[in-house]
Design a protein around this motif. Sequence first.
Motif, PDB file in Angstrom:
ATOM      1  N   CYS A  12       0.895  -1.315   0.046  1.00 45.47           N
ATOM      2  CA  CYS A  12       0.106   0.055   0.002  1.00 45.47           C
ATOM      3  C   CYS A  12       0.905   1.239  -0.037  1.00 45.47           C
ATOM      4  O   CYS A  12       1.709   1.377   0.853  1.00 45.47           O
ATOM      5  N   SER A  14      -0.115   4.208   0.665  1.00 47.88           N
ATOM      6  CA  SER A  14      -0.436   5.060   1.818  1.00 47.88           C
ATOM      7  C   SER A  14      -0.139   4.610   2.920  1.00 47.88           C
ATOM      8  O   SER A  14       0.616   5.425   3.864  1.00 47.88           O
ATOM      9  N   CYS A  15      -0.262   3.623   3.559  1.00 49.84           N
ATOM     10  CA  CYS A  15      -0.082   3.088   5.080  1.00 49.84           C
ATOM     11  C   CYS A  15       1.138   1.863   4.846  1.00 49.84           C
ATOM     12  O   CYS A  15       1.550   1.562   5.978  1.00 49.84           O
ATOM     13  N   LYS A  17       1.386  -1.044   4.444  1.00 46.63           N
ATOM     14  CA  LYS A  17       0.974  -2.523   4.523  1.00 46.63           C
ATOM     15  C   LYS A  17       1.382  -3.555   3.385  1.00 46.63           C
ATOM     16  O   LYS A  17       0.942  -2.919   2.301  1.00 46.63           O
ATOM     17  N   LYS A  35      -7.110  -3.857  -3.541  1.00 52.39           N
ATOM     18  CA  LYS A  35      -7.013  -2.399  -3.012  1.00 52.39           C
ATOM     19  C   LYS A  35      -6.744  -2.969  -1.482  1.00 52.39           C
ATOM     20  O   LYS A  35      -7.019  -3.934  -0.879  1.00 52.39           O
ATOM     21  N   CYS A  36      -6.119  -1.743  -0.736  1.00 52.26           N
ATOM     22  CA  CYS A  36      -5.691  -2.184   0.825  1.00 52.26           C
ATOM     23  C   CYS A  36      -6.695  -2.646   1.441  1.00 52.26           C
ATOM     24  O   CYS A  36      -7.830  -1.830   1.828  1.00 52.26           O
ATOM     25  N   PHE A  38      -6.714  -2.440   4.716  1.00 53.18           N
ATOM     26  CA  PHE A  38      -6.624  -1.623   5.938  1.00 53.18           C
ATOM     27  C   PHE A  38      -7.051  -0.236   5.672  1.00 53.18           C
ATOM     28  O   PHE A  38      -7.687   0.325   6.563  1.00 53.18           O
ATOM     29  N   CYS A  39      -6.860   0.481   4.532  1.00 58.06           N
ATOM     30  CA  CYS A  39      -7.296   1.939   4.374  1.00 58.06           C
ATOM     31  C   CYS A  39      -7.937   2.007   3.074  1.00 58.06           C
ATOM     32  O   CYS A  39      -8.520   3.166   2.816  1.00 58.06           O
ATOM     33  N   GLY A  40      -8.017   0.926   2.125  1.00 58.43           N
ATOM     34  CA  GLY A  40      -8.863   1.261   0.986  1.00 58.43           C
ATOM     35  C   GLY A  40      -8.088   1.859  -0.311  1.00 58.43           C
ATOM     36  O   GLY A  40      -8.847   1.810  -1.378  1.00 58.43           O
ATOM     37  N   THR A  41      -7.026   2.103  -0.236  1.00 51.90           N
ATOM     38  CA  THR A  41      -6.034   2.464  -1.110  1.00 51.90           C
ATOM     39  C   THR A  41      -5.469   1.532  -2.165  1.00 51.90           C
ATOM     40  O   THR A  41      -5.287   0.459  -1.678  1.00 51.90           O
TER      41      THR A  41
END
Length: 63
Positions: A12, A14-15, A17, A35-36, A38-41
């Motif tokens: 990811c 963004s985060c 992961k 998509k992640c 954990f955060c949806g990115t």
Amino acid sequence: MSWGPGFFYYRCPSCGKKFMYAQDLMVEFGADYGKCPFCGTMGEYVKDGPRGLDDAEYFEVEE
């Protein structure tokens, strides 16, 4: 010949992961595949193939 399930591996942006999706779940997840969880990115593609030695680093996204 198949050696078990194949996976797409992502990181990811963004985060940070790491996660993986089984290739046979692509239809089930539809547009959310990759998509992640954990955060949806949308994840950045790392590799694809059968389970590897580094699988423990990746979270497996399931149904």
